[in-house]
Design a protein around this motif. Structure first.
Motif, PDB file in Angstrom:
ATOM      1  N   LEU A   1      25.959 -13.219  28.685  1.00  0.00           N
ATOM      2  CA  LEU A   1      27.011 -12.841  29.617  1.00  0.00           C
ATOM      3  C   LEU A   1      26.357 -12.234  30.851  1.00  0.00           C
ATOM      4  CD1 LEU A   1      30.019 -12.164  30.361  1.00  0.00           C
ATOM      5  CD2 LEU A   1      29.626  -9.961  29.212  1.00  0.00           C
ATOM      6  N   ALA A   2      26.711 -12.748  32.028  1.00  0.00           N
ATOM      7  CA  ALA A   2      26.203 -12.189  33.278  1.00  0.00           C
ATOM      8  C   ALA A   2      27.354 -11.571  34.060  1.00  0.00           C
ATOM      9  CB  ALA A   2      25.520 -13.259  34.118  1.00  0.00           C
ATOM     10  N   ALA A   3      27.130 -10.354  34.549  1.00  0.00           N
ATOM     11  CA  ALA A   3      28.089  -9.671  35.414  1.00  0.00           C
ATOM     12  C   ALA A   3      27.669  -9.895  36.864  1.00  0.00           C
ATOM     13  CB  ALA A   3      28.122  -8.179  35.098  1.00  0.00           C
ATOM     14  N   VAL A   4      28.612 -10.300  37.698  1.00  0.00           N
ATOM     15  CA  VAL A   4      28.337 -10.610  39.101  1.00  0.00           C
ATOM     16  C   VAL A   4      28.831  -9.448  39.958  1.00  0.00           C
ATOM     17  CG1 VAL A   4      28.620 -12.318  40.934  1.00  0.00           C
ATOM     18  CG2 VAL A   4      28.717 -13.040  38.532  1.00  0.00           C
ATOM     19  N   ILE A   5      27.936  -8.867  40.718  1.00  0.00           N
ATOM     20  CA  ILE A   5      28.275  -7.696  41.522  1.00  0.00           C
ATOM     21  C   ILE A   5      29.048  -8.112  42.769  1.00  0.00           C
ATOM     22  CG2 ILE A   5      27.338  -5.715  42.789  1.00  0.00           C
ATOM     23  CD1 ILE A   5      26.983  -5.598  39.728  1.00  0.00           C
ATOM     24  N   GLY A   6      30.131  -7.381  43.047  1.00  0.00           N
ATOM     25  CA  GLY A   6      30.950  -7.665  44.231  1.00  0.00           C
ATOM     26  C   GLY A   6      30.946  -6.543  45.248  1.00  0.00           C
ATOM     27  N   ARG A   7      30.605  -5.328  44.805  1.00  0.00           N
ATOM     28  CA  ARG A   7      30.491  -4.164  45.692  1.00  0.00           C
ATOM     29  C   ARG A   7      29.177  -3.471  45.402  1.00  0.00           C
ATOM     30  NH1 ARG A   7      34.368  -0.430  43.720  1.00  0.00           N
ATOM     31  NH2 ARG A   7      33.721   0.924  45.433  1.00  0.00           N
ATOM     32  N   ALA A   8      28.473  -3.049  46.445  1.00  0.00           N
ATOM     33  CA  ALA A   8      27.173  -2.412  46.274  1.00  0.00           C
ATOM     34  C   ALA A   8      27.282  -1.225  45.323  1.00  0.00           C
ATOM     35  CB  ALA A   8      26.616  -1.961  47.622  1.00  0.00           C
ATOM     36  N   ALA A   9      26.316  -1.116  44.423  1.00  0.00           N
ATOM     37  CA  ALA A   9      26.307  -0.035  43.427  1.00  0.00           C
ATOM     38  C   ALA A   9      25.019   0.768  43.581  1.00  0.00           C
ATOM     39  CB  ALA A   9      26.412  -0.606  42.017  1.00  0.00           C
ATOM     40  N   ARG A  10      25.181   2.031  43.949  1.00  0.00           N
ATOM     41  CA  ARG A  10      24.055   2.958  44.071  1.00  0.00           C
ATOM     42  C   ARG A  10      24.419   4.236  43.334  1.00  0.00           C
ATOM     43  NH1 ARG A  10      25.228   1.268  49.281  1.00  0.00           N
ATOM     44  NH2 ARG A  10      23.718  -0.210  50.195  1.00  0.00           N
ATOM     45  N   SER A  11      23.700   4.527  42.266  1.00  0.00           N
ATOM     46  CA  SER A  11      23.919   5.759  41.492  1.00  0.00           C
ATOM     47  C   SER A  11      25.378   5.951  41.106  1.00  0.00           C
ATOM     48  CB  SER A  11      23.421   6.976  42.295  1.00  0.00           C
ATOM     49  OG  SER A  11      22.035   6.867  42.556  1.00  0.00           O
ATOM     50  N   VAL A  12      25.987   4.898  40.573  1.00  0.00           N
ATOM     51  CA  VAL A  12      27.379   5.005  40.135  1.00  0.00           C
ATOM     52  C   VAL A  12      27.419   5.528  38.700  1.00  0.00           C
ATOM     53  CG1 VAL A  12      28.099   3.135  41.654  1.00  0.00           C
ATOM     54  CG2 VAL A  12      27.510   2.618  39.293  1.00  0.00           C
ATOM     55  N   ASP A  13      28.516   6.154  38.322  1.00  0.00           N
ATOM     56  CA  ASP A  13      28.657   6.604  36.943  1.00  0.00           C
ATOM     57  C   ASP A  13      29.351   5.524  36.119  1.00  0.00           C
ATOM     58  OD1 ASP A  13      31.476   6.877  37.348  1.00  0.00           O
ATOM     59  OD2 ASP A  13      31.159   8.899  38.137  1.00  0.00           O
ATOM     60  N   GLU A  14      29.284   5.681  34.806  1.00  0.00           N
ATOM     61  CA  GLU A  14      29.839   4.650  33.924  1.00  0.00           C
ATOM     62  C   GLU A  14      31.336   4.446  34.133  1.00  0.00           C
ATOM     63  OE1 GLU A  14      28.824   4.680  29.800  1.00  0.00           O
ATOM     64  OE2 GLU A  14      26.838   5.513  30.183  1.00  0.00           O
ATOM     65  N   ALA A  15      32.053   5.512  34.423  1.00  0.00           N
ATOM     66  CA  ALA A  15      33.504   5.400  34.583  1.00  0.00           C
ATOM     67  C   ALA A  15      33.890   4.481  35.741  1.00  0.00           C
ATOM     68  CB  ALA A  15      34.112   6.792  34.791  1.00  0.00           C
ATOM     69  N   ARG A  16      33.017   4.388  36.746  1.00  0.00           N
ATOM     70  CA  ARG A  16      33.315   3.566  37.920  1.00  0.00           C
ATOM     71  C   ARG A  16      32.532   2.263  37.951  1.00  0.00           C
ATOM     72  NH1 ARG A  16      31.594   5.414  42.580  1.00  0.00           N
ATOM     73  NH2 ARG A  16      30.032   6.816  41.671  1.00  0.00           N
ATOM     74  N   ALA A  17      31.648   2.068  36.998  1.00  0.00           N
ATOM     75  CA  ALA A  17      30.698   0.959  37.088  1.00  0.00           C
ATOM     76  C   ALA A  17      31.368  -0.410  37.121  1.00  0.00           C
ATOM     77  CB  ALA A  17      29.713   1.035  35.924  1.00  0.00           C
ATOM     78  N   LEU A  18      32.354  -0.644  36.265  1.00  0.00           N
ATOM     79  CA  LEU A  18      32.976  -1.965  36.219  1.00  0.00           C
ATOM     80  C   LEU A  18      33.757  -2.283  37.495  1.00  0.00           C
ATOM     81  CD1 LEU A  18      34.167  -2.367  32.522  1.00  0.00           C
ATOM     82  CD2 LEU A  18      32.050  -3.142  33.602  1.00  0.00           C
ATOM     83  N   GLY A  19      34.074  -1.277  38.276  1.00  0.00           N
ATOM     84  CA  GLY A  19      34.719  -1.520  39.565  1.00  0.00           C
ATOM     85  C   GLY A  19      33.815  -2.215  40.565  1.00  0.00           C
ATOM     86  N   HIS A  20      32.524  -2.258  40.280  1.00  0.00           N
ATOM     87  CA  HIS A  20      31.564  -2.946  41.144  1.00  0.00           C
ATOM     88  C   HIS A  20      31.313  -4.379  40.698  1.00  0.00           C
ATOM     89  CE1 HIS A  20      30.291   0.680  43.445  1.00  0.00           C
ATOM     90  NE2 HIS A  20      30.775   1.273  42.367  1.00  0.00           N
ATOM     91  N   VAL A  21      31.907  -4.780  39.575  1.00  0.00           N
ATOM     92  CA  VAL A  21      31.750  -6.136  39.053  1.00  0.00           C
ATOM     93  C   VAL A  21      32.908  -6.991  39.535  1.00  0.00           C
ATOM     94  CG1 VAL A  21      31.631  -7.551  36.974  1.00  0.00           C
ATOM     95  CG2 VAL A  21      30.493  -5.318  37.029  1.00  0.00           C
ATOM     96  N   ALA A  22      32.576  -8.062  40.251  1.00  0.00           N
ATOM     97  CA  ALA A  22      33.618  -8.947  40.793  1.00  0.00           C
ATOM     98  C   ALA A  22      33.974 -10.066  39.831  1.00  0.00           C
ATOM     99  CB  ALA A  22      33.149  -9.546  42.119  1.00  0.00           C
ATOM    100  N   ALA A  23      33.006 -10.498  39.023  1.00  0.00           N
ATOM    101  CA  ALA A  23      33.229 -11.674  38.184  1.00  0.00           C
ATOM    102  C   ALA A  23      32.221 -11.679  37.043  1.00  0.00           C
ATOM    103  CB  ALA A  23      33.095 -12.949  39.014  1.00  0.00           C
ATOM    104  N   TYR A  24      32.461 -12.604  36.111  1.00  0.00           N
ATOM    105  CA  TYR A  24      31.543 -12.820  34.990  1.00  0.00           C
ATOM    106  C   TYR A  24      31.254 -14.311  34.880  1.00  0.00           C
ATOM    107  CZ  TYR A  24      32.839  -8.084  33.594  1.00  0.00           C
ATOM    108  OH  TYR A  24      33.061  -6.723  33.574  1.00  0.00           O
ATOM    109  N   CYS A  25      30.112 -14.623  34.274  1.00  0.00           N
ATOM    110  CA  CYS A  25      29.772 -16.021  34.051  1.00  0.00           C
ATOM    111  C   CYS A  25      28.784 -16.127  32.902  1.00  0.00           C
ATOM    112  CB  CYS A  25      29.194 -16.670  35.313  1.00  0.00           C
ATOM    113  SG  CYS A  25      27.658 -15.925  35.898  1.00  0.00           S
TER     114      CYS A  25
END
Length: 282
Positions: A127-151
């Motif tokens: 499973l690959a997570a595709v980043i849609g928003r830049a992620a710098r030092s994000v916490d786990e609670a917000r991490a999936l908000g930076h994932v735009a798609a999966y493949c």
């Protein structure tokens, strides 16, 4: 949404798979499926498109990697409990991280080419997570908000290159054709829980891998947060999250791929890949 790129290699066009499984052309809406298209603003624009009015693509064109302009592929090793057992490794205390070269990107149904002098070719459904928003030092609670798609990504590996020549993992993971991606990107809103997906591999019709993302040592949200402490994840980057048990290297004796083999893989909701293994001659 299921986003694709179709057509001959190097000249792919953007497309979308509608609710009936029909391929529709997106060329009038976007020039290509790029990291910008996966931004919040880009996805909002796509969701406003009247899909039934998009042109239908006839026939069965080749599908390419569904994302143009992949920035980097950050891959994770030993991230399933059963895979760790089969290769005799302890569960890692921190994610095992390596980079897979973008020159290895391949279409989801294109041949996988065994390099010259390679004798231990292997497969890994991931499973690959595709980043849609830049992620710098994000916490786990917000991490999936930076994932735009999966493949789906097949982390093709040459185990001798990887393990028997020293100097790290990347060189055994980065030959041409070693990163088949697709068949499509599925936007994150369609995946209710990335830790509840079945994934599998067959070789010549024989089931080799059959696992679930619930068995990851480090789930997707934790991986995105962890990686963002050490490097910036940019739109268009992929995080490939490891593979379950059943790889050729883990069999006793090992069962590596040879030219002529057919490898098929799938992940719930993310489609399937099919590859013929060929041999590089020069």
């Amino acid at each position: 949404m299921k986003l694709v790129r179709y057509g001959r290699a190097g000249a792919e066009k953007p497309g979308l798979i509608d609710g009936e499984g029909v391929l529709r052309d997106l060329s009038r809406v976007v020039k290509d499926i790029t990291p910008e298209v996966l931004s919040p603003a880009g996805l909002k624009r796509l969701r406003a498109v009247k899909v039934p009015k998009l042109p239908v693509v006839r026939g069965r064109p080749r599908l390419g990697c569904p994302l143009a302009g992949v920035g980097k592929i950050v891959a994770i090793g030993i991230n399933y409990t059963d895979h760790a057992r089969e290769v005799g490794r302890e569960l890692p205390k921190d994610p095992v991280v390596f980079i897979k070269a973008t020159s290895s990107i391949n279409g989801p149904h294109d041949p996988v080419v065994r390099p010259r002098d390679a004798v231990k070719l292997d497969y890994e459904v991931e499973l690959a997570a595709v980043i849609g928003r830049a992620a710098r030092s994000v916490d786990e609670a917000r991490a999936l908000g930076h994932v735009a798609a999966y493949c789906l990504l097949n982390d093709v590996s040459e185990r001798e290159f990887q393990m028997e020549h020293g100097g790290g993992t990347t060189k055994g993971k980065s030959a041409d054709t070693f990163a088949p991606i697709g068949p499509w990107l599925v936007t994150a809103d369609e995946i209710a829980d990335p830790q509840a997906l079945a994934l599998w591999t067959t070789v010549n019709g024989e089931r080799r891998q059959h696992g679930s993302t619930r068995d990851m040592v480090f789930p997707v949200r934790q991986l995105v947060a962890y990686l963002s402490r050490f490097l910036t994840l940019l739109p268009g980057d992929l995080v490939s999250t490891g593979t379950p048990a059943g790889v050729g290297h883990g069999a006793r004796p090992p069962r590596y791929l040879v030219p002529g083999d057919t490898v098929e893989q799938g992940i719930d909701g993310l489609g399937q890949q099919r590859h013929r293994v060929t041999q590089r001659r020069a």
